[in-house]
Design an enzyme around this catalytic site. Structure first.
Site, PDB file in Angstrom:
ATOM      1  N   ASP A 135      -8.077  -2.275  -1.211  1.00 25.36           N
ATOM      2  CA  ASP A 135      -6.730  -2.351  -0.640  1.00 25.36           C
ATOM      3  C   ASP A 135      -6.599  -3.490   0.372  1.00 25.36           C
ATOM      4  O   ASP A 135      -5.788  -3.428   1.296  1.00 25.36           O
ATOM      5  CB  ASP A 135      -6.330  -1.024   0.032  1.00 25.36           C
ATOM      6  CG  ASP A 135      -6.520   0.162  -0.889  1.00 25.36           C
ATOM      7  OD1 ASP A 135      -6.002   0.100  -2.016  1.00 25.36           O
ATOM      8  OD2 ASP A 135      -7.203   1.123  -0.502  1.00 25.36           O
ATOM      9  N   LYS A 168      -5.886  -7.983  -2.490  1.00 27.05           N
ATOM     10  CA  LYS A 168      -6.434  -8.902  -3.492  1.00 27.05           C
ATOM     11  C   LYS A 168      -5.377  -9.369  -4.468  1.00 27.05           C
ATOM     12  O   LYS A 168      -5.389 -10.527  -4.905  1.00 27.05           O
ATOM     13  CB  LYS A 168      -7.570  -8.215  -4.267  1.00 27.05           C
ATOM     14  CG  LYS A 168      -8.775  -7.866  -3.430  1.00 27.05           C
ATOM     15  CD  LYS A 168      -9.857  -7.229  -4.264  1.00 27.05           C
ATOM     16  CE  LYS A 168      -9.444  -5.924  -4.912  1.00 27.05           C
ATOM     17  NZ  LYS A 168      -9.112  -4.868  -3.931  1.00 27.05           N
ATOM     18  N   GLY A 185      -5.005  -0.641  -8.112  1.00 24.60           N
ATOM     19  CA  GLY A 185      -3.780  -1.340  -8.493  1.00 24.60           C
ATOM     20  C   GLY A 185      -3.317  -2.334  -7.452  1.00 24.60           C
ATOM     21  O   GLY A 185      -3.861  -2.419  -6.359  1.00 24.60           O
ATOM     22  N   HIS A 186      -2.314  -3.101  -7.829  1.00 23.48           N
ATOM     23  CA  HIS A 186      -1.728  -4.112  -6.949  1.00 23.48           C
ATOM     24  C   HIS A 186      -0.212  -3.950  -6.940  1.00 23.48           C
ATOM     25  O   HIS A 186       0.393  -3.654  -7.971  1.00 23.48           O
ATOM     26  CB  HIS A 186      -2.025  -5.530  -7.447  1.00 23.48           C
ATOM     27  CG  HIS A 186      -3.474  -5.833  -7.636  1.00 23.48           C
ATOM     28  ND1 HIS A 186      -4.408  -5.650  -6.644  1.00 23.48           N
ATOM     29  CD2 HIS A 186      -4.147  -6.319  -8.705  1.00 23.48           C
ATOM     30  CE1 HIS A 186      -5.596  -6.017  -7.093  1.00 23.48           C
ATOM     31  NE2 HIS A 186      -5.456  -6.429  -8.331  1.00 23.48           N
TER      32      HIS A 186
END
Length: 428
Positions: A13, A16, A40-41
């Protein structure tokens, strides 16, 4: 330099996705090589918000995306994600997305087992319940199903029977419904129809692209302190999160020669259980969480927050052979009158320069802090290091000096342009 790996240098977190999004502009190919839909992003591109878990971020910029063998693939999760981004106007085709032919599959029975196993642990690890760990156990046990198995009907049925022979008694022992062969076989066949057109020899294609001089970006999931071997075990994920995994995870050995950009937040956060020596408790930790928007992209879980742990960061810099650092969310500290940095740990009256591997020792570790002055002004408009207040520059210099790795990039806001990046991604 034509290859770059972007990897998390804390517990995940770190932002990235934001850094990969920036670097994608200079890349031809963007490759996912580890993790699964448990990471996830959230990205904002041209004012639109995208939430990705499996799809490589470079697809948002018209780059070719590849999902390598090192990723644990939930077929339904990928199809759902493709459907979501298609509804937003991003159309995914076999020309733009390559799936490793031999990628391992995460099945519904893995999700059920993940939840059951977590409930049996004396101290839960804090998994997402997405089935990644049990799927990796099947891979290690040579029971897993792969994407290429879906192309061979006889192989699929034989492999499925072997898998169920293992899982049926396990399900009974745990009080879970036994997996239904007919329903699972039908589901696998449907997934095969939808996903086999995307199957590709990813390693071969990466090798060809590298030969012609293409810039290849490798997008790491999670972070190094969640590595199954070198992280804060057992509070880790089920596979390797190190940049070295880019080579086997992509199927292209020359990825081992890529430069490595480690992403670190200007503070620390962690999801789930496990040691976190520099955690801030009570109102101070809550305030940092709210200011930083520290909630999981896919799960919504609140993240534990605390001061930056430089001792831990020095460990991961060594472990991952980091060439440079990207420091994100510097602006979140804009209101702090003083900022603490953890430089070591005191355990039983003894000073430790790095976090020891013992579970009890890690739980007992007390942070040793240095205190630096805050800057208490807005850094969000800074676009050069010279624009930052002196105290913010000194904070970054202290990180560099302690860790022994140069800082190549700093983010100072959620906007895509809120970056201090004096070089291009492939010039680090």
């Amino acid at each position: 330099m034509s290859q770059l790996i972007v990897v998390g240098a804390q517990w995940g977190d770190e932002g990235k996705g934001r850094i990969v999004d920036w670097a994608s502009e200079d890349a031809e190919l963007v490759v996912r090589y580890n993790g699964g839909h448990n990471a996830g992003h959230t990205l904002v591109v041209d004012g639109r918000t995208w939430k990705l878990a499996l799809l490589p971020c470079g697809l948002l910029h018209g780059r070719t995306g590849a999902i390598g063998k090192g990723v644990s693939l939930d077929p339904q999760a990928l199809l759902d994600e493709i459907s979501r981004v298609s509804a937003q106007g991003l159309h995914i085709t076999p020309d733009t997305l390559w799936l490793a032919e031999d990628i391992n599959l995460v099945l519904p029975l893995h999700r059920a087992l993940d939840v059951a196993q977590e409930s049996l642990r004396g101290t839960p690890v804090g998994t997402t319940g997405r089935g990644i760990g049990p799927a990796l156990e099947d891979r290690s046990g040579r029971r897993a199903l792969r994407l290429c198995d879906l192309a061979e009907p006889d192989t699929l049925e034989e492999r499925l029977d072997g898998l169920l022979a293992w899982h049926a008694p396990l399900a009974r022992a745990l009080g879970l419904p036994a997996p239904e062969r007919a329903a699972l076989l039908a589901q696998l066949q449907a997934w095969g129809e939808a996903l086999l057109p995307f199957a590709a020899p990813v390693g071969e294609r990466l090798a060809a692209a590298h030969t012609r001089g293409a810039h290849i970006l490798y997008e790491g999931a999670q972070a190094m302190m969640l590595d199954t071997d070198h992280g804060t075990w057992p509070y880790v994920t089920g596979a390797s999160t190190l940049p070295a995994q880019a080579a086997p995870g992509s199927g292209f050995g020359a990825a081992a020669r890529a430069r490595v950009l480690g992403v670190v937040k200007a503070y620390s956060s962690r999801v789930g259980n496990g040691p976190f020596p520099s955690e801030m408790h009570g109102a101070a930790g809550d305030a940092l969480r709210e200011r930083g928007g520290e909630y999981g992209v896919n799960t919504g879980r609140p993240r534990r927050c605390g001061w930056i742990d430089l001792a831990l960061l020095r460990q991961t810099a060594r472990l991952g052979a980091l060439d440079a650092l990207a420091v994100t969310k510097l602006d979140v500290l804009d209101d702090q009158p003083e900022i603490s940095v953890c430089t070591g740990y005191r355990i039983g009256g003894r000073l430790h320069e790095s976090l020891p591997p013992g579970i009890a020792a890690q739980a007992a570790a007390e942070p040793v802090y240095e205190t630096l002055p805050g800057w208490q002004c807005d850094t969000g408009r800074s676009r050069r290091l010279e624009d930052l207040p002196m105290q913010a520059r000194k904070y970054l210099e202290r990180i560099e000096a302690f860790v022994g790795v140069p800082i190549a990039l700093v983010s100072v806001g959620a906007e895509r342009e809120a970056l201090i990046a004096p070089q291009g991604a492939f010039d680090l």
